[in-house]
Design an enzyme around this catalytic site. Structure first.
Site, PDB file in Angstrom:
ATOM      1  CB  CYS A 247      -0.541   0.216   1.328  1.00  0.00           C
ATOM      2  SG  CYS A 247      -2.084  -1.323   1.418  1.00  0.00           S
TER       3      CYS A 247
ATOM      4  NE  ARG B 232       4.567   1.399   0.147  1.00  0.00           N
ATOM      5  CZ  ARG B 232       5.703   1.355   1.273  1.00  0.00           C
ATOM      6  NH1 ARG B 232       7.181   1.647   0.383  1.00  0.00           N
ATOM      7  NH2 ARG B 232       5.855   0.847   2.157  1.00  0.00           N
TER       8      ARG B 232
ATOM      9  CD1 TRP C  16      -0.222  -6.392  -3.297  1.00  0.00           C
ATOM     10  CD2 TRP C  16      -0.796  -6.990  -1.574  1.00  0.00           C
ATOM     11  NE1 TRP C  16       0.230  -8.136  -3.112  1.00  0.00           N
ATOM     12  CE2 TRP C  16       0.007  -8.135  -1.959  1.00  0.00           C
ATOM     13  CE3 TRP C  16      -1.153  -7.283   0.307  1.00  0.00           C
ATOM     14  CZ2 TRP C  16      -0.278  -9.388  -0.907  1.00  0.00           C
ATOM     15  CZ3 TRP C  16      -0.931  -8.720   0.766  1.00  0.00           C
ATOM     16  CH2 TRP C  16      -0.271  -9.701   0.158  1.00  0.00           C
TER      17      TRP C  16
ATOM     18  CD  GLU D 114      17.071 -13.687  -7.121  1.00  0.00           C
ATOM     19  OE1 GLU D 114      16.673 -14.281  -5.921  1.00  0.00           O
ATOM     20  OE2 GLU D 114      16.968 -13.016  -7.363  1.00  0.00           O
TER      21      GLU D 114
ATOM     22  CE  LYS E 277      13.930 -11.753  -9.405  1.00  0.00           C
ATOM     23  NZ  LYS E 277      14.460 -10.788  -7.662  1.00  0.00           N
TER      24      LYS E 277
ATOM     25  CD  GLU F  23       9.843 -11.672  -8.097  1.00  0.00           C
ATOM     26  OE1 GLU F  23       9.148 -11.016  -7.932  1.00  0.00           O
ATOM     27  OE2 GLU F  23      11.317 -11.362  -7.974  1.00  0.00           O
TER      28      GLU F  23
HETATM   29  O1  M6R Z   1      12.067  -5.504   0.762  1.00  0.00           O
HETATM   30  P1  M6R Z   1      13.718  -7.224   0.944  1.00  0.00           P
HETATM   31  O2  M6R Z   1      14.397  -7.290   0.489  1.00  0.00           O
HETATM   32  O3  M6R Z   1      12.988  -6.828   2.192  1.00  0.00           O
HETATM   33  O4  M6R Z   1      12.399  -8.084   0.345  1.00  0.00           O
HETATM   34  C1  M6R Z   1      12.379  -9.047   0.474  1.00  0.00           C
HETATM   35  C2  M6R Z   1      11.903  -9.820  -1.022  1.00  0.00           C
HETATM   36  O5  M6R Z   1      10.149  -9.368  -0.259  1.00  0.00           O
HETATM   37  C3  M6R Z   1      11.286  -9.113  -1.849  1.00  0.00           C
HETATM   38  O6  M6R Z   1      13.038  -9.867  -2.029  1.00  0.00           O
HETATM   39  C4  M6R Z   1      10.533 -10.130  -3.409  1.00  0.00           C
HETATM   40  O7  M6R Z   1      11.065 -11.927  -3.410  1.00  0.00           O
HETATM   41  C5  M6R Z   1      11.011 -10.125  -4.242  1.00  0.00           C
HETATM   42  N1  M6R Z   1       9.923  -9.266  -5.446  1.00  0.00           N
HETATM   43  C6  M6R Z   1      11.907 -11.025  -5.394  1.00  0.00           C
HETATM   44  O8  M6R Z   1      12.280  -9.930  -6.429  1.00  0.00           O
END
Ligand code: M6R
Length: 605
Positions: free
Chosen positions: A2, A27, A75, A478, A482, A485
């Site tokens: 949000c 966000r 969100w 990772e 990627k 998502e």
């Molecule tokens: O802001 P943060 O690094 O704590 O966020 C962690 C995860 O939410 C973030 O890395 C998420 O997995 C991404 N969307 C991945 O691309």
């Protein structure tokens, strides 16, 4: 999760809010809404399910002069995605927007007899109604009494019907920043929305009430005592938060990685060796711990997996990687002798923050690797290692991952030095190889078009598998995240040797397998595993070092990285995996920067 924006001042509030919401849309982007006071002091609300663009269209013919208003991009947590559940919510004299979760909203509905008056399915409307119940003309008293009733996380931005030029804010956990400049006062979930106006801001302290007026901002604690907030300065400018000619933020951010690496590494080098004195990180926390626990979520956690695979064999003490959302519920083995390394791009991820707080309670020292300056995780850690990636806007993390890795490499090297595992000469060699990773990243970027052919194969697939062993397995995790998502392709990462214990049953004719085989020590074993999937019809996209001996029959496509040392291949490999995901998503015509169901900063549990 949000996005919140509020403004009161001389500018056109509608314009300020809509622009701010566009900046904050990463966000959360289920729905968006605004509330304004018109020049005649009427309350005007517009809220729409869908992206900010839908709200903008709906406001195109709005003919209103306003200098005070609040806006929200959502969100969804409680209640479906529709116009009614979108924020702002109105209850009597109160207009409210909210980021967070009111955990006791069921109790509040009963306690305040709200069952028949609610028009939406949201916890936020419940908070608005409680606030209206307590509002008898004194906003501070109403906010104080409401916050006493509420459990959960919240950043509230409030307008009262009879106070036409002021905005009131209060928060617990969920982030919010505020700034004042000659054109007025701003509040926002993060600085990206206010950076076009000023680079000086403050983080709204928890449980303090902030009042935005046209001519200034005041802060008071819940007892009414004035508070002087600590001012911060953003080190990047408005250009850094634009696409600068790239079709997507993600592609731009992938290209920013060489600079981000340089910005994170070089200020910490002193005569070719890592030195954290400017960060205020003492060697003793690295030398005195008997174990390291890395805690993070998503991509940041996968950076931690690489960190573990790199650091543990060098410093020879246990290094664990923990999923933050699990950590706090599993009685973690953390004590005064544990160094907890928390990794977070945003510095606001609530699961990671909760793990940090628990670690400190257990007596551990917490060193956080954070990108966003002044974020909650940075402020609550004992020591902060800021990455200097600049703003990351695409929901899929790329450059933040890259600099998180670089930070772990630097921390690993310094720890090895202070624990006597690296001589000065070992450390110098390590750092010079780390620096050589930057041109390697650049060379993958220069040759990126070759990856489109591989992406066109992936774009047709329903499933994909990423395999590797050792460090290569950590990179694969990772790569798989990627791809899934942003392209919505089901993707799994496996330690290549593990396939034959079950997963290989899923391999069919043309199932894409992205095989990462850059570790000399286990190269032969990985190749055997690749042959096993190839024999079952897999379409193999192979990534190796340039100098690897590769027989033609094990892959359908082959990409190489110009790095001769096992420990450093992750940097260019990461770029290949990011670009594969990027091109696949783009070829499928998906919203690369704002994939469905996701939000950039996850501030709810
Ligand atoms: O802001 P943060 O690094 O704590 O966020 C962690 C995860 O939410 C973030 O890395 C998420 O997995 C991404 N969307 C991945 O691309």
């Amino acid at each position: 999760m949000c996005g919140i924006i509020g403004y009161t001042g001389h500018l056109d509030a509608l314009h300020v809010l809509l622009n701010g919401l566009e900046q904050l849309e990463y966000r959360g982007y289920d729905s968006a809404g605004i509330a304004l006071f018109s020049s005649g002091n009427d309350r005007f609300i517009m809220k729409k399910a869908g992206p900010v663009a839908t709200l903008k269209d709906a406001c195109a013919d709005v003919d209103i002069i306003s200098h005070c208003g609040i806006g929200h991009t959502r969100w969804a947590t409680h209640g479906g995605v529709n116009d009614t559940n979108a924020h702002p919510h109105i209850a009597g004299k109160v207009t409210l927007i909210h980021n967070g979760i009111i955990e006791n909203y069921h109790n509040l509905i009963e306690r305040f007899g709200l069952r028949d008056s609610l028009v939406s399915e949201t916890d936020t409307e419940v908070a608005a109604r409680v606030l209206d119940y307590y509002y008898k003309g004194d906003p501070y008293e109403a906010i104080r009494r409401t916050t006493r009733e509420i459990t959960g996380s919240y950043a509230f931005c409030i307008m009262f019907e009879d106070i036409h030029d002021q905005i009131f804010c209060v928060r617990n956990v969920s982030p919010m920043v505020a700034a004042h400049m000659k054109d007025g006062s701003f509040v926002a979930s993060d600085v990206t929305a206010i950076i076009p106006y000023t680079n000086r801001y403050f983080v709204i302290p928890e449980y303090q009430i902030v009042t935005l007026r046209q001519d200034g901002i005041s802060v008071q604690d819940l007892n009414g005592n004035p508070v002087e907030p600590e001012m911060l300065e953003v080190s990047w400018n408005v250009e850094a938060a634009k696409k600068n000619g790239y079709p997507h933020y993600m592609l731009k951010e992938i290209h920013e990685q060489p600079d981000a690496l340089r910005n994170t590494i070089t200020p910490r080098l002193n005569d070719g060796l890592p030195d954290f004195s400017e960060d205020g990180i003492p060697d003793r926390i690295l030398s005195s711990c008997d174990k390291i626990a890395i805690v993070a979520c998503g991509t940041a956690m996968y950076a931690g997996m690489v960190g573990k695979a790199l650091i543990e064999p060098i410093i020879k003490i246990p290094v664990s990687v923990n999923i933050a959302s699990e950590f706090r519920y599993e009685n973690p083995l953390v004590d005064e002798k544990t160094l907890v390394i928390v990794i977070s791009q945003s510095g606001e991820t609530i699961d990671t923050l909760a793990a940090l707080r628990l670690s400190r309670k257990c007596g551990a020292r917490v060193l956080s690797i954070v990108n966003v300056k002044g974020s909650t995780i940075a402020r609550e850690s004992n020591y902060v290692f800021y990455t200097h990636a600049g703003p990351e806007i695409a929901v899929a993390s790329t450059k933040a991952y890259m600099v998180q890795l670089a930070s772990l490499y630097l921390i690993g090297c310094r720890t090895a030095m202070v624990r006597g595992k690296f001589s000065e000469s070992d450390a110098r060699t390590f750092i010079s190889r780390l620096m050589d990773s930057i041109p390697a990243v650049q060379s993958v970027l220069a040759d990126k078009d070759r990856l489109k052919a591989a992406a066109s194969v992936l774009a047709k697939a329903q499933d994909a598998f990423f395999v590797g062993r050792g460090l290569d397995y950590a990179f694969s995790l990772e790569g798989s995240l990627k791809l899934k998502e942003i392209s919505y392709i089901h993707a799994e990462a496996y330690a290549a040797g593990e396939l034959k214990h079950g997963t290989i049953a899923l391999i069919e004719e043309n199932t894409p397998v992205i095989a990462v085989a850059t570790q000399d020590k286990i190269y032969g074993k990985t190749v055997s595993n690749i042959k096993e999937v190839k024999a079952r019809g897999a379409f193999v996209i192979l990534i190796t070092k340039e100098n690897a001996e590769v027989s033609e029959d094990i892959s359908d496509m082959h990409f190489t990285v110009p790095v001769p040392y096992d420990q450093f291949t992750v940097f260019p490999v990461a770029v290949i995996l990011q670009l594969l995901a990027y091109y696949t998503s783009d070829m499928k015509g998906l919203n690369v920067d704002k994939p469905r169901n996701l939000a950039k900063s996850v501030t709810v549990e």
